[in-house]
Design an enzyme around this catalytic site. Structure first.
Site, PDB file in Angstrom:
ATOM      1  NE  ARG A 109      50.523  86.190  50.756  1.00 26.39           N
ATOM      2  CZ  ARG A 109      49.756  85.123  50.976  1.00 26.39           C
ATOM      3  NH1 ARG A 109      48.483  85.267  51.261  1.00 26.39           N
ATOM      4  NH2 ARG A 109      50.249  83.912  50.861  1.00 26.39           N
ATOM      5  CG  ASP A 113      56.277  78.907  43.054  1.00 24.12           C
ATOM      6  OD1 ASP A 113      56.869  79.899  42.574  1.00 24.12           O
ATOM      7  OD2 ASP A 113      56.319  78.637  44.272  1.00 24.12           O
ATOM      8  CG  ASP A 171      53.186  80.433  44.487  1.00 24.88           C
ATOM      9  OD1 ASP A 171      53.218  80.799  43.285  1.00 24.88           O
ATOM     10  OD2 ASP A 171      53.524  81.169  45.431  1.00 24.88           O
ATOM     11  CB  THR A 174      53.359  91.605  57.395  1.00 29.56           C
ATOM     12  OG1 THR A 174      53.611  91.908  56.001  1.00 29.56           O
ATOM     13  CG2 THR A 174      54.633  91.876  58.194  1.00 29.56           C
TER      14      THR A 174
END
Length: 210
Positions: A103, A204, A201, A107
């Site tokens: 991703r 992560d 995340d 944007t």
């Protein structure tokens, strides 16, 4: 589009530990696998089976086995890899493909950077694994990729989802036969496209990189 939010105390318990920022990567990985097996149980309720005759120690009887063509499991790299082992433990005869999607953090649009899938998915049931259904862009793109190759129906299994993500997938996939299974439906997205309250995340936290 069918949406199923799993409602089970074991799922809620494991999710609570996953959300805790102090949970270490090894524990996070282990719990993700356990949680995935529970979610996969929910996600495979409509897996295609065929009748089979077997001989027990006592008598002949009828049962079922996973039908052909075998279901295809598709984790979305990289975070989806943390869910794979829990899924294949439940459906060991399934085949596995891979989609690499990222991703753009500005944007929020998804891009596909790698794929390892059969060219022809005609009449295949596919199970997409992605921990976080946030904006819905990556998941919608992955599902569309599978349908373009002939998939029959697609089930997406996610640990967490958002109302915004569900709405985006439903809009993009209007008319498609899709099921989405969630461990929990969270409140919203924040201005950075992260799930709130979420768990951070997932990639992560699974692999210990920041």
């Amino acid at each position: 589009m069918r949406v199923h939010v799993a409602d089970h105390p074991l799922i809620t318990h494991k999710l609570t530990v996953l959300r805790d920022k102090n949970t270490s990567s090894p524990v996070f990985r282990s719990l993700t696998e356990e949680l995935m097996t529970l979610l996969a149980y929910e996600g495979t309720r409509n897996v295609r089976v065929e009748p089979v005759t077997i001989q027990t120690p006592v008598a002949e009887t009828q049962g079922v086995r996973i039908g052909d063509p075998k279901p295809l499991i598709v984790p979305i790299l990289r975070a989806g890899l943390g869910m794979l082992e829990g899924m294949v433990k439940l459906v060991p005869t399934a085949e596995v493909g891979f989609l690499g999607m990222a991703r753009d953090e500005e944007t929020l649009e998804p891009t596909t950077y790698a794929e390892r899938l059969p060219e022809d998915l005609s009449d295949r049931q596919c199970f997409v694994l992605d921990p976080m259904l946030a904006t819905g862009g990556s998941l919608a793109a992955a599902i569309e990729f599978l349908f373009q190759r002939g998939a029959k129906d697609v089930t997406a299994i996610c640990i967490l989802g958002t109302p915004e993500g569900l709405a985006a997938v439903e809009k993009a996939m209007a008319g498609r036969e899709i099921t989405i299974v969630l461990g929990a439906l969270d409140e919203r997205l924040n201005e950075h496209g992260y799930i709130v309250p979420g768990l951070g995340d997932a990639g992560d936290r699974l692999y210990g990189t920041v």
